[in-house]
Design a protein around this motif. Structure first.
Motif, PDB file in Angstrom:
ATOM      1  N   MET A  35       0.371  -1.568   0.265  1.00  0.00           N
ATOM      2  CA  MET A  35      -0.145  -0.302  -0.149  1.00  0.00           C
ATOM      3  C   MET A  35       0.472   1.236   0.410  1.00  0.00           C
ATOM      4  O   MET A  35       0.562   2.924   0.246  1.00  0.00           O
ATOM      5  N   GLY A  36       2.175   1.291   0.298  1.00  0.00           N
ATOM      6  CA  GLY A  36       3.029   2.393   0.560  1.00  0.00           C
ATOM      7  C   GLY A  36       3.308   2.807   1.409  1.00  0.00           C
ATOM      8  O   GLY A  36       4.039   4.016   1.648  1.00  0.00           O
ATOM      9  N   GLY A  37       2.834   2.125   2.695  1.00  0.00           N
ATOM     10  CA  GLY A  37       3.130   2.756   3.806  1.00  0.00           C
ATOM     11  C   GLY A  37       4.448   1.815   4.594  1.00  0.00           C
ATOM     12  O   GLY A  37       5.497   1.481   3.656  1.00  0.00           O
ATOM     13  N   LYS A  38       4.388   2.531   5.294  1.00  0.00           N
ATOM     14  CA  LYS A  38       6.148   2.701   5.958  1.00  0.00           C
ATOM     15  C   LYS A  38       5.920   1.869   7.565  1.00  0.00           C
ATOM     16  O   LYS A  38       7.606   1.946   8.313  1.00  0.00           O
ATOM     17  N   ASP A  39       5.268   1.283   7.752  1.00  0.00           N
ATOM     18  CA  ASP A  39       5.254   0.047   8.760  1.00  0.00           C
ATOM     19  C   ASP A  39       5.422  -1.352   8.453  1.00  0.00           C
ATOM     20  O   ASP A  39       4.763  -1.669   8.742  1.00  0.00           O
ATOM     21  N   ASN A  40       6.842  -1.297   7.777  1.00  0.00           N
ATOM     22  CA  ASN A  40       7.201  -2.648   7.026  1.00  0.00           C
ATOM     23  C   ASN A  40       8.692  -2.934   7.817  1.00  0.00           C
ATOM     24  O   ASN A  40       9.140  -1.661   7.746  1.00  0.00           O
ATOM     25  N   PHE A  41       8.852  -4.413   7.406  1.00  0.00           N
ATOM     26  CA  PHE A  41      10.128  -4.734   8.010  1.00  0.00           C
ATOM     27  C   PHE A  41      11.176  -5.533   6.800  1.00  0.00           C
ATOM     28  O   PHE A  41      10.661  -5.081   5.693  1.00  0.00           O
ATOM     29  N   MET A  68     -11.767   1.564  -2.365  1.00  0.00           N
ATOM     30  CA  MET A  68     -13.120   0.810  -3.357  1.00  0.00           C
ATOM     31  C   MET A  68     -13.962   0.943  -1.592  1.00  0.00           C
ATOM     32  O   MET A  68     -15.251   1.266  -1.179  1.00  0.00           O
ATOM     33  N   LEU A  69     -12.524   0.540  -0.350  1.00  0.00           N
ATOM     34  CA  LEU A  69     -13.044   1.183   0.974  1.00  0.00           C
ATOM     35  C   LEU A  69     -13.911   2.439   0.981  1.00  0.00           C
ATOM     36  O   LEU A  69     -14.951   2.022   1.507  1.00  0.00           O
ATOM     37  N   VAL A  70     -13.607   3.055   0.314  1.00  0.00           N
ATOM     38  CA  VAL A  70     -13.698   4.294   0.873  1.00  0.00           C
ATOM     39  C   VAL A  70     -15.385   4.738   0.334  1.00  0.00           C
ATOM     40  O   VAL A  70     -16.319   5.298   0.651  1.00  0.00           O
ATOM     41  N   ARG A  71     -15.359   4.039  -1.448  1.00  0.00           N
ATOM     42  CA  ARG A  71     -16.417   4.585  -1.888  1.00  0.00           C
ATOM     43  C   ARG A  71     -17.759   3.998  -0.948  1.00  0.00           C
ATOM     44  O   ARG A  71     -19.205   4.367  -1.189  1.00  0.00           O
ATOM     45  N   GLN A  72     -17.229   2.145  -0.435  1.00  0.00           N
ATOM     46  CA  GLN A  72     -18.658   1.911  -0.465  1.00  0.00           C
ATOM     47  C   GLN A  72     -18.612   1.873   1.811  1.00  0.00           C
ATOM     48  O   GLN A  72     -19.953   2.174   2.064  1.00  0.00           O
ATOM     49  N   VAL A  73     -17.624   2.501   2.169  1.00  0.00           N
ATOM     50  CA  VAL A  73     -18.387   2.687   3.405  1.00  0.00           C
ATOM     51  C   VAL A  73     -19.161   4.591   3.390  1.00  0.00           C
ATOM     52  O   VAL A  73     -19.525   4.804   4.150  1.00  0.00           O
ATOM     53  N   THR A  74     -18.290   5.449   2.430  1.00  0.00           N
ATOM     54  CA  THR A  74     -19.517   6.054   2.112  1.00  0.00           C
ATOM     55  C   THR A  74     -21.100   6.020   2.027  1.00  0.00           C
ATOM     56  O   THR A  74     -21.674   6.884   2.380  1.00  0.00           O
ATOM     57  N   PHE A  75     -20.921   5.426   1.017  1.00  0.00           N
ATOM     58  CA  PHE A  75     -22.166   4.679   0.494  1.00  0.00           C
ATOM     59  C   PHE A  75     -23.354   4.407   2.056  1.00  0.00           C
ATOM     60  O   PHE A  75     -24.311   4.530   2.275  1.00  0.00           O
ATOM     61  N   LEU A  76     -22.347   3.353   2.855  1.00  0.00           N
ATOM     62  CA  LEU A  76     -23.399   2.455   3.799  1.00  0.00           C
ATOM     63  C   LEU A  76     -23.246   3.615   4.759  1.00  0.00           C
ATOM     64  O   LEU A  76     -24.470   4.231   5.551  1.00  0.00           O
ATOM     65  N   THR A  94      -3.875   3.100   7.853  1.00  0.00           N
ATOM     66  CA  THR A  94      -2.973   3.936   6.498  1.00  0.00           C
ATOM     67  C   THR A  94      -3.529   5.588   5.901  1.00  0.00           C
ATOM     68  O   THR A  94      -4.222   6.010   7.174  1.00  0.00           O
ATOM     69  N   MET A  95      -4.073   5.520   4.367  1.00  0.00           N
ATOM     70  CA  MET A  95      -4.423   7.195   4.458  1.00  0.00           C
ATOM     71  C   MET A  95      -6.347   7.402   4.994  1.00  0.00           C
ATOM     72  O   MET A  95      -6.292   7.858   5.526  1.00  0.00           O
ATOM     73  N   GLN A  96      -6.800   6.781   4.949  1.00  0.00           N
ATOM     74  CA  GLN A  96      -8.496   6.351   4.991  1.00  0.00           C
ATOM     75  C   GLN A  96      -9.086   5.369   5.709  1.00  0.00           C
ATOM     76  O   GLN A  96      -8.934   4.415   5.101  1.00  0.00           O
ATOM     77  N   ASN A  97      -8.230   5.711   6.530  1.00  0.00           N
ATOM     78  CA  ASN A  97      -9.504   4.345   8.022  1.00  0.00           C
ATOM     79  C   ASN A  97     -11.138   4.611   7.107  1.00  0.00           C
ATOM     80  O   ASN A  97     -11.396   5.329   7.454  1.00  0.00           O
ATOM     81  N   THR A  98     -11.720   3.132   8.016  1.00  0.00           N
ATOM     82  CA  THR A  98     -12.743   3.061   8.173  1.00  0.00           C
ATOM     83  C   THR A  98     -13.587   4.188   8.885  1.00  0.00           C
ATOM     84  O   THR A  98     -14.434   5.322   8.258  1.00  0.00           O
ATOM     85  N   HIS A  99     -13.090   4.713  10.092  1.00  0.00           N
ATOM     86  CA  HIS A  99     -13.633   5.834  10.874  1.00  0.00           C
ATOM     87  C   HIS A  99     -13.279   6.985  10.622  1.00  0.00           C
ATOM     88  O   HIS A  99     -14.334   7.927  10.415  1.00  0.00           O
ATOM     89  N   GLN A 100     -12.030   6.725   9.568  1.00  0.00           N
ATOM     90  CA  GLN A 100     -12.196   8.504   8.991  1.00  0.00           C
ATOM     91  C   GLN A 100     -13.710   8.506   7.932  1.00  0.00           C
ATOM     92  O   GLN A 100     -13.806   9.864   7.718  1.00  0.00           O
ATOM     93  N   VAL A 101     -13.586   7.300   7.377  1.00  0.00           N
ATOM     94  CA  VAL A 101     -14.437   7.724   6.235  1.00  0.00           C
ATOM     95  C   VAL A 101     -16.020   7.931   6.579  1.00  0.00           C
ATOM     96  O   VAL A 101     -16.304   8.914   6.343  1.00  0.00           O
ATOM     97  N   ALA A 102     -16.669   6.874   7.799  1.00  0.00           N
ATOM     98  CA  ALA A 102     -17.463   7.302   8.037  1.00  0.00           C
ATOM     99  C   ALA A 102     -18.284   8.260   8.661  1.00  0.00           C
ATOM    100  O   ALA A 102     -18.976   8.468   8.983  1.00  0.00           O
ATOM    101  N   GLN A 103     -17.070   8.787   9.809  1.00  0.00           N
ATOM    102  CA  GLN A 103     -17.139   9.789  10.389  1.00  0.00           C
ATOM    103  C   GLN A 103     -16.630  10.975  10.018  1.00  0.00           C
ATOM    104  O   GLN A 103     -17.851  12.310  10.905  1.00  0.00           O
ATOM    105  N   ARG A 104     -16.385  11.400   8.447  1.00  0.00           N
ATOM    106  CA  ARG A 104     -16.394  12.649   8.157  1.00  0.00           C
ATOM    107  C   ARG A 104     -17.896  12.204   7.544  1.00  0.00           C
ATOM    108  O   ARG A 104     -18.492  13.690   7.183  1.00  0.00           O
ATOM    109  N   VAL A 105     -18.764  11.199   6.782  1.00  0.00           N
ATOM    110  CA  VAL A 105     -19.879  11.277   6.438  1.00  0.00           C
ATOM    111  C   VAL A 105     -20.549  11.532   7.645  1.00  0.00           C
ATOM    112  O   VAL A 105     -22.144  12.544   7.368  1.00  0.00           O
ATOM    113  N   ALA A 106     -20.751  10.444   8.549  1.00  0.00           N
ATOM    114  CA  ALA A 106     -21.438  10.455  10.350  1.00  0.00           C
ATOM    115  C   ALA A 106     -20.698  10.854  11.451  1.00  0.00           C
ATOM    116  O   ALA A 106     -20.220   9.925  11.573  1.00  0.00           O
ATOM    117  N   PRO A 107     -20.675  11.777  12.256  1.00  0.00           N
ATOM    118  CA  PRO A 107     -19.817  11.752  13.178  1.00  0.00           C
ATOM    119  C   PRO A 107     -19.452  11.270  14.288  1.00  0.00           C
ATOM    120  O   PRO A 107     -18.793  11.008  14.614  1.00  0.00           O
TER     121      PRO A 107
END
Ligand SMILES: C[S@@+](CC[C@H](N)C(=O)[O-])C[C@H]1O[C@@H](n2cnc3c(N)ncnc32)[C@H](O)[C@@H]1O
Length: 273
Positions: A35-41, A68-76, A94-107
């Motif tokens: 995913m391009g993250g830094k938390d690996n060895f 797709m997770l972002v689109r699906q959680v935004t839909f839900l 990572t960049m857009q985690n489930t709680h951030q996406v969901a709480q952006r729509v419904a805090p």
């Protein structure tokens, strides 16, 4: 053809806690690497490159799965009005985690993350820190082979009298047997009220390169990931009502582009009747 990699721990890298083995590739960290993250060895990166050599699209799969997770959680959280999420096999932040996406729509959204990798637990604090004041974000360390334990623990945060979206995002491939996968899904969905949702995606054996990638993953000493056919994956949604467009390649689930690129992975959102 490259040789099977051997793991040499980089001198500069130390495990963040003693129970974390950084000498072998681990699922959550490999995914973080792709995913391009830094938390690996070093062991994760070597194994990740070994797989990507024969299946470069693994990096694309990681990227488009998050999109797709972002689109699906935004839909839900939006159209479907869901306020509770149980994200099983959540992975490293990572960049857009489930709680951030969901709480952006419904805090006020309540999100429980579940994973069995000890490094994910170490990083969970970062996940929990930026939750909204109205919402709740929690973490449960558990194995999805024991759905009842996940349900029991998540009841501390989630109200099982209200709809919940259960998310299994690229995580059931560690279970080889199709019936065993279905059983995990069924047991997680069983206590949920009508109007709850299942969100699930997985890699599929739809090309030679992806199958070769799966073989390399096992050769590299990582936990094997079993690729099914799209029809086999569809069985996980038995008894549920698929939301349009049904079970499709990740890039084709309500895309925000006119030309979604093909990918060897299928996902869907389905509603409990
Ligand atoms: C491919 S990553 C996907 C991460 C995340 N769901 C995403 O979409 O980016 C798979 C995740 O499943 C977790 N996992 C594997 N086996 C598990 C199990 N038996 N119980 C809970 N989590 C598991 C791994 O630790 C890893 O974080």
């Amino acid at each position: 053809m490259s040789e099977t990699p051997t793991w040499t721990q980089s001198a500069s890298e130390q495990p963040p806690s003693p129970e974390i083995d950084i000498t072998q590739p681990h699922a959550a960290r490999l995914w973080n690497y792709w995913m391009g993250g830094k938390d690996n060895f070093a062991a994760d990166r070597t194994a990740g490159d070994y797989v990507a050599e024969v299946y470069p699209d693994i990096v694309t799969m990681a990227k488009v799965s998050r999109e797709m997770l972002v689109r699906q959680v935004t839909f839900l959280a939006g159209e479907a009005g869901i306020r509770q999420f149980l994200d099983v096999g959540a992975g490293l932040p990572t960049m857009q985690n489930t709680h951030q996406v969901a709480q952006r729509v419904a805090p006020e959204s309540r999100v429980v993350y579940v994973d069995n990798d000890p490094l994910v637990l170490v990083h969970a604090r970062a996940l929990l820190a930026d939750t909204t004041s109205e919402g709740v974000t929690a973490y449960v360390e558990a194995d999805y082979n024991n759905p009842e334990a996940i349900i029991a623990d998540s009841r501390n945060v989630l109200n099982y009298e209200e709809p919940i979206a259960v998310m299994l995002m690229g995580v059931l491939g560690y279970v080889e047997d199709v019936d065993a996968r279905q059983s995990i899904v069924t047991r997680l969905m069983e206590p949920l009220v009508s109007g709850s949702y299942l969100v699930l995606w997985d890699g599929a054996a739809t090309g030679e390169a992806v199958v070769a990638g799966g073989e390399k993953l096992a050769e590299a000493g990582a936990v094997p990931y079993y690729l099914l056919s799209p029809d086999e994956l569809a069985r996980c949604f038995s008894g549920l009502e698929l939301v349009e467009p049904g079970l499709v390649q990740l890039t084709q689930w309500r895309p925000d582009t006119d030309e979604p690129q093909p990918i060897d992975a299928y996902g869907a959102v389905a509603r409990k009747l």
